[in-house]
Scaffold this motif. Structure first.
Motif: not given
Length: 406
Positions: A183-191, A339-345, A353-359, A384-390
């Motif tokens: 149900v969650a990415c590796a980063e959430t599991s780590d926390l 396919d990508a995760v952005v970790h923000r503090r 933040w989870y992304f698929r094809d940049g969205r 539609a937020l992009s990976h680059a924006e976040v």
């Protein structure tokens, strides 16, 4: 003319929401809820938290007081099991008689996966799905006891948090390579893993039980597949749930990881609907079954509207939550296929933040309600937020939400 009578099989969150929507929507005919537990509809999420800690009483779990249902004109049939459905005759069989219906809603929920055979018939082995399960487990939550939790999902981890705070020695064993893997990415599991380790919970991942030792008919110890030996006083098995679709299958209603329904909650059999944890519905072109309060309420209300002749498509932005210690994990969206995760503090907490094809498709917020609410509004508005924006330094989700008018 056939006398109208709507029957709801199930007496949980979805069943309660469906019944209230029918009444508030103008249905004035006979309405019956049939549940196999001896309770009116109640909340399940607090069972592994506030109720297990004895901070809530049974009455506080109830979605509404018992008197409410009589006042609403809903007949509550509790402690009775529906054994068969006949869609052609529009009847159902109860343990003790038959009941006719003109429209039927199935809100049967889920059941725990079968216990591993090595734990069958042993005392000291528990599940946690209903009130009776929680009542039995409460007796084990005592200082000095040794609790083994099988399964690193939300229920298992929430129970581990309650138990270790109560003075128990707690070990979590997860067969998958990490907790929350499904149900969650590796980063959430780590926390979350670090959170539990900081409170003294031993978390063992990629491990399974190879052997169980019993003494006087009760579980006493387990040996893991790596040879580790763990002495225990009690075991909570939290290895997931299965949809309760047996009645539907036996009645010839299509099932595939749940009772198959369309976007309105209709099954393939005229006059029969399904909603909640037991129902598999199309979401973004994919058959989806959600186990959440949000889905139980919203899908049930959608099905009720359809029963009332006011159809609308159910297309939710799902949300979930989990409370562990002083941490609230809030999730919005579905991260499937990311396919990508952005970790923000932030000054408030963490967010993934989870992304698929940049969205952006989903967000996990940990002690960061501000970010969670902003992400939820953005997803609900279709922004539609992009990976680059976040990923950009200084990104503020609340400011972005306001800018977009979400």
């Amino acid at each position: 003319m056939e006398r109208e009578h709507i029957v709801v099989v199930g007496a949980g969150q979805a069943a309660a929401s469906l019944a209230m929507r029918l009444r508030n929507g103008g249905y004035s005919g006979p309405l019956t809820l049939v549940g196999d537990e001896p309770h009116p509809p109640y909340q399940r999420p607090p069972l592994s938290k506030l109720y297990l800690k004895r901070e809530w009483t049974v009455d506080r779990l109830y979605l509404r007081p018992v008197e409410f249902w009589a006042g609403l004109g809903v007949a509550l049939v509790t402690g009775r099991t529906v054994t068969a459905i006949d869609p052609a005759a529009r009847t159902l069989q109860l343990d003790g008689g038959a009941m006719a219906w003109s429209k039927l809603a199935l809100a049967t929920g889920t059941r725990p996966r079968p216990l591993p055979p090595e734990f069958a018939r042993l005392d000291g082995v528990f599940e946690l799905r209903g009130l009776a399960d929680a009542d039995r487990l409460q007796g084990e939550i005592r200082p000095g006891r040794r609790l083994l939790v099988l399964g690193g999902g939300y229920v298992g981890l929430e129970t581990a948090a309650v138990a270790v705070k109560a003075g128990l020695s707690v070990t979590v064993v997860e067969r998958a390579s990490r907790i929350l893997e499904r149900v969650a990415c590796a980063e959430t599991s780590d926390l979350i893993r670090a959170l539990h380790a900081g409170h003294g919970v031993r978390v063992l991942e990629g491990r399974s039980v190879a052997q169980v030792e019993a003494q006087d008919g009760a579980v006493a110890a387990v040996t893991l597949d790596d040879g580790s030996h763990i002495a225990v006083d009690a075991v909570l098995v939290g290895i997931g749930v299965l949809p309760r679709d047996e009645l539907a299958r036996a009645a010839g209603i299509a099932c595939d990881n749940g009772i198959v329904v369309d976007a309105h909650g209709r099954t393939g059999v005229p006059g029969v609907w399904a909603a909640g944890d037991c129902a598999a519905f199309p979401l973004a072109g994919i058959s989806t079954r959600l186990e959440s309060v949000q889905n139980a309420v919203d899908q049930a209300e959608c099905a009720a509207d359809d029963m009332l002749g006011r159809p609308r498509a159910y297309a939710p932005v799902p949300w979930f939550w989990s409370d562990q210690y002083d941490v609230k994990l809030q999730i919005v969206g579905l991260n499937r296929g990311y396919d990508a995760v952005v970790h923000r503090r932030s000054g408030h907490g963490y967010s993934l933040w989870y992304f698929r094809d940049g969205r952006m498709i989903a967000v996990d917020a940990i002690n960061d309600a501000r970010t969670y609410m902003a992400a939820r509004k953005m997803l609900e508005s279709g922004l539609a937020l992009s990976h680059a924006e976040v990923s950009r330094e200084g990104f503020d989700p609340v400011a972005r939400m306001r800018q977009a008018g979400a």
